[in-house]
Design a protein around this motif. Structure first.
Motif, PDB file in Angstrom:
ATOM      1  N   PRO A 194       6.571   9.608   1.777  1.00  0.00           N
ATOM      2  CA  PRO A 194       5.262  10.137   0.930  1.00  0.00           C
ATOM      3  C   PRO A 194       3.933   9.577   1.563  1.00  0.00           C
ATOM      4  O   PRO A 194       2.708  10.071   1.208  1.00  0.00           O
ATOM      5  N   ALA A 195       3.926   8.181   1.933  1.00  0.00           N
ATOM      6  CA  ALA A 195       2.622   7.773   2.269  1.00  0.00           C
ATOM      7  C   ALA A 195       2.433   7.893   3.597  1.00  0.00           C
ATOM      8  O   ALA A 195       1.340   7.454   4.095  1.00  0.00           O
ATOM      9  N   THR A 196       3.186   8.807   4.570  1.00  0.00           N
ATOM     10  CA  THR A 196       2.789   8.933   5.955  1.00  0.00           C
ATOM     11  C   THR A 196       1.453   9.278   6.105  1.00  0.00           C
ATOM     12  O   THR A 196       0.676   8.917   6.901  1.00  0.00           O
ATOM     13  N   LEU A 210       0.724  -1.223  -0.005  1.00  0.00           N
ATOM     14  CA  LEU A 210      -0.041  -0.020  -0.095  1.00  0.00           C
ATOM     15  C   LEU A 210       0.712   1.320   0.229  1.00  0.00           C
ATOM     16  O   LEU A 210       0.655   2.044  -0.722  1.00  0.00           O
ATOM     17  N   ALA A 211       1.878   1.288   0.746  1.00  0.00           N
ATOM     18  CA  ALA A 211       2.790   2.482   0.924  1.00  0.00           C
ATOM     19  C   ALA A 211       3.614   2.631  -0.514  1.00  0.00           C
ATOM     20  O   ALA A 211       3.639   3.669  -0.958  1.00  0.00           O
ATOM     21  N   GLU A 212       3.935   1.832  -1.216  1.00  0.00           N
ATOM     22  CA  GLU A 212       4.363   1.738  -2.496  1.00  0.00           C
ATOM     23  C   GLU A 212       3.441   2.394  -3.377  1.00  0.00           C
ATOM     24  O   GLU A 212       3.840   3.328  -4.176  1.00  0.00           O
ATOM     25  N   ILE A 213       2.407   2.012  -3.395  1.00  0.00           N
ATOM     26  CA  ILE A 213       1.092   2.524  -4.352  1.00  0.00           C
ATOM     27  C   ILE A 213       1.028   3.996  -4.140  1.00  0.00           C
ATOM     28  O   ILE A 213       0.970   4.552  -5.006  1.00  0.00           O
ATOM     29  N   ILE A 214       0.872   4.295  -2.865  1.00  0.00           N
ATOM     30  CA  ILE A 214       0.739   5.587  -2.429  1.00  0.00           C
ATOM     31  C   ILE A 214       1.757   6.503  -2.967  1.00  0.00           C
ATOM     32  O   ILE A 214       1.601   7.489  -3.432  1.00  0.00           O
TER      33      ILE A 214
END
Ligand SMILES: C[S@@+](CC[C@H](N)C(=O)[O-])C[C@H]1O[C@@H](n2cnc3c(N)ncnc32)[C@H](O)[C@@H]1O
Length: 310
Positions: free
Chosen positions: A204-206, A185-189
């Motif tokens: 950037p996903a924080t 999910l963090a990578e997608i975001i």
């Protein structure tokens, strides 16, 4: 559960102790026990006979804390419950009032570092639940909620534009296969957020991950109900409470709830107060306290609110 090596000093402990000023015999309510950092420091000062009601809805955290608290024996009672149930918990424990109460909001470091819990950027699951590591709710939302609902969840922590980009990217990916972990999910975001729009050195996903975590755990509703329940539980005229918050949504809810309880009514401040206003507490922090420079790395975003029962 990561071992004790992952313990760090509880945030704003010195300020918390100064405000609560624990005395022998005082009754402590810790709404968010975690690894018992605050609780241990307070219980040491309430000496032999001060009872403690200690709550955490994460059974793993409670079990780890129980070991650290073994020396306190029967003085303490541990509850694996949501802190919103405080009135029932107090009744079950046979305790009417708290002299000291603390709520240290959000996740604990061991929860964040445990990759199986799915809170971090390296997570191997999408659980994101503090109460139940097998809770399918966050995964269901991320993999099945309609795009407008994803956008609206994301808007709680960031701009309309970013929310739209991220919600679209999630829907695009999950059409091919379900998203299975918080690292995915963090990578997608991160890939969905244009580089020029990224803020500071944070991942950037924080903000987006925080939005999903808050939603999955109903953290803001719980926080408001928890602060109200603590205030109600305080010993009239004497009980004191501390709330530690870590981001602007928590600050706002806590500040507004304490202000409302201190005014004793729901009428906006620019209108005359009703004659039957009944303040429950008075605020002890005109502005929230910030951590000292010494705590700048571990507790940078912490803000402390405090109140005393009237
Ligand atoms: C920041 S940690 C507390 C750390 C603790 N003060 C210490 O010194 O070790 C927050 C803890 O609150 C728990 N928690 C969060 N929301 C809760 C809720 N609604 N009910 C009960 N426990 C909750 C989490 O599981 C976590 O263990």
């Amino acid at each position: 559960m990561p071992p004790d090596g992952h313990l760090h000093a509880p945030c704003m402990l010195a300020e918390t102790l100064k405000i609560l000023d624990p005395q022998p015999g005082d009754v402590l309510v810790d709404m968010t026990l975690g690894l018992a950092g605050h609780a241990t420091a307070i219980l040491e000062k309430t000496a032999k006979d001060g009872p403690g009601i200690l709550i955490d809805w994460d059974a793993a955290m409670l079990a780890a804390a129980e070991k650290r608290l073994a020396a306190y024996g029967d003085r303490i009672k541990l509850f694996n419950r949501n802190f919103t149930e405080l009135p029932q918990i107090m009744a079950e424990a046979g305790i009417e009032h708290a002299d000291l109460a603390i709520l240290d909001a959000g996740v604990a470091l061991p929860q964040l570092l445990d990759t199986q819990r799915g809170f971090g950027f390296q997570g191997t699951s999408l659980a994101m639940s503090m109460a139940d590591p097998n809770d399918p709710r966050a995964a269901d939302i991320i993999n099945s909620a309609p795009e407008p609902q994803l956008r609206s969840i994301l808007r709680s922590t960031q701009s309309e534009h970013r929310s739209k980009l991220i919600a679209k990217a999630i829907c695009r990916v999950r059409q091919r296969k379900p998203i299975e972990s918080s690292s995915e999910l963090a990578e997608i975001i991160a890939a969905a957020v244009p580089k020029g729009r990224r803020k500071s050195s944070r991942h950037p996903a924080t903000a987006a991950m925080l939005a999903f975590r808050i939603f999955a755990n109903q953290e803001l509703d719980n926080l408001q109900a928890g602060v109200e329940a603590m205030a109600e539980a305080l010993r009239p005229g004497a009980g004191r409470m501390v709330v530690l918050t870590y981001h602007s949504l928590e600050f706002r809810i806590t500040r507004d709830t304490i202000q409302r309880l201190a005014s004793g009514h729901d009428i906006p401040p620019w209108l005359p107060a009703p004659a039957d206003a009944k303040p429950l507490v008075r605020s002890l922090t005109k502005r929230p306290l910030k951590p000292s420079d010494a705590e700048a790395t571990t507790c940078r975003s912490c803000r402390l609110f405090a109140a005393q029962a009237v």
